[in-house]
Motif scaffolding. Sequence first.
Motif, PDB file in Angstrom:
ATOM      1  N   LEU A 295       0.891  -1.233  -0.273  1.00  0.00           N
ATOM      2  CA  LEU A 295      -0.060   0.021   0.133  1.00  0.00           C
ATOM      3  C   LEU A 295       0.693   1.258   0.015  1.00  0.00           C
ATOM      4  O   LEU A 295       0.624   2.280  -0.642  1.00  0.00           O
ATOM      5  N   ARG A 296       1.793   1.451   0.732  1.00  0.00           N
ATOM      6  CA  ARG A 296       2.627   2.541   0.901  1.00  0.00           C
ATOM      7  C   ARG A 296       3.683   2.689  -0.412  1.00  0.00           C
ATOM      8  O   ARG A 296       3.686   3.737  -0.834  1.00  0.00           O
TER       9      ARG A 296
ATOM     10  N   LEU B  51       1.356   4.157  -3.052  1.00  0.00           N
ATOM     11  CA  LEU B  51       1.059   5.568  -2.548  1.00  0.00           C
ATOM     12  C   LEU B  51       2.109   6.329  -2.935  1.00  0.00           C
ATOM     13  O   LEU B  51       2.037   7.364  -3.764  1.00  0.00           O
TER      14      LEU B  51
ATOM     15  N   TRP C 289      -3.048   0.830  -5.421  1.00  0.00           N
ATOM     16  CA  TRP C 289      -3.788   1.390  -4.032  1.00  0.00           C
ATOM     17  C   TRP C 289      -5.181   0.789  -4.056  1.00  0.00           C
ATOM     18  O   TRP C 289      -5.533   0.054  -3.204  1.00  0.00           O
TER      19      TRP C 289
ATOM     20  N   ASP D 249      -2.936   4.889  -7.851  1.00  0.00           N
ATOM     21  CA  ASP D 249      -4.243   4.750  -7.621  1.00  0.00           C
ATOM     22  C   ASP D 249      -4.682   3.296  -8.048  1.00  0.00           C
ATOM     23  O   ASP D 249      -5.421   2.805  -7.052  1.00  0.00           O
TER      24      ASP D 249
ATOM     25  N   ARG E 278      -1.612   5.318   4.762  1.00  0.00           N
ATOM     26  CA  ARG E 278      -1.680   6.459   3.816  1.00  0.00           C
ATOM     27  C   ARG E 278      -1.217   7.984   4.297  1.00  0.00           C
ATOM     28  O   ARG E 278      -0.497   8.471   3.320  1.00  0.00           O
TER      29      ARG E 278
END
Length: 179
Positions: A77-78, A81, A89, A86, A110
């Motif tokens: 996720l990081r 980001l 993510w 997107d 996030r």
Amino acid sequence: MSTEPRLTPLPADEWDDGVRHALSPLLPASHATPDFAGNILGTLVRHQPLTHAYLTFNAHLLRESTLSARLREVAILRAALVSRSDYLWDHHVPLAQRAGLTDDDIEGVRVGAAADGVDAAVVRAVDELAESKTLTDATWALVREHLDERQVLDLIFTIGCYQVLAVTVNALGIQPEEH
């Protein structure tokens, strides 16, 4: 970043045994279809040997990693980001939830303020690798407080793998699937 796709998924009528082989490290033949594979894999199979090699590596990180699924998803996720993807993510939030991250955990990832100590160490590692392509001694020490040497290697390779995928998604203008 392009808002239009630069390459589109391979048309369904061009899917053959070569495509299924390219996807085989990650998808069984029964799931190697345009609908199941989605836009990323459907686009990557335009270069079947490269896709097979990448998915072999990616499958290790998803199935054989010494990281927990939860920690792996924090890193992904990081990485998505900070790579401004997107697409990745949005694809990995549900996977992170299934791996045990709460909405608050995901928000912490996030905004870069993870409440859990190991999550915070992973977020810091992702940020440093994205910015400077290395880890400071302080971040190395922090990560090593939580992870053994094999886990650190899996973490660094997971971050790099998903940074490469984010760059590819962004550069090719891969679009979200229509549901």
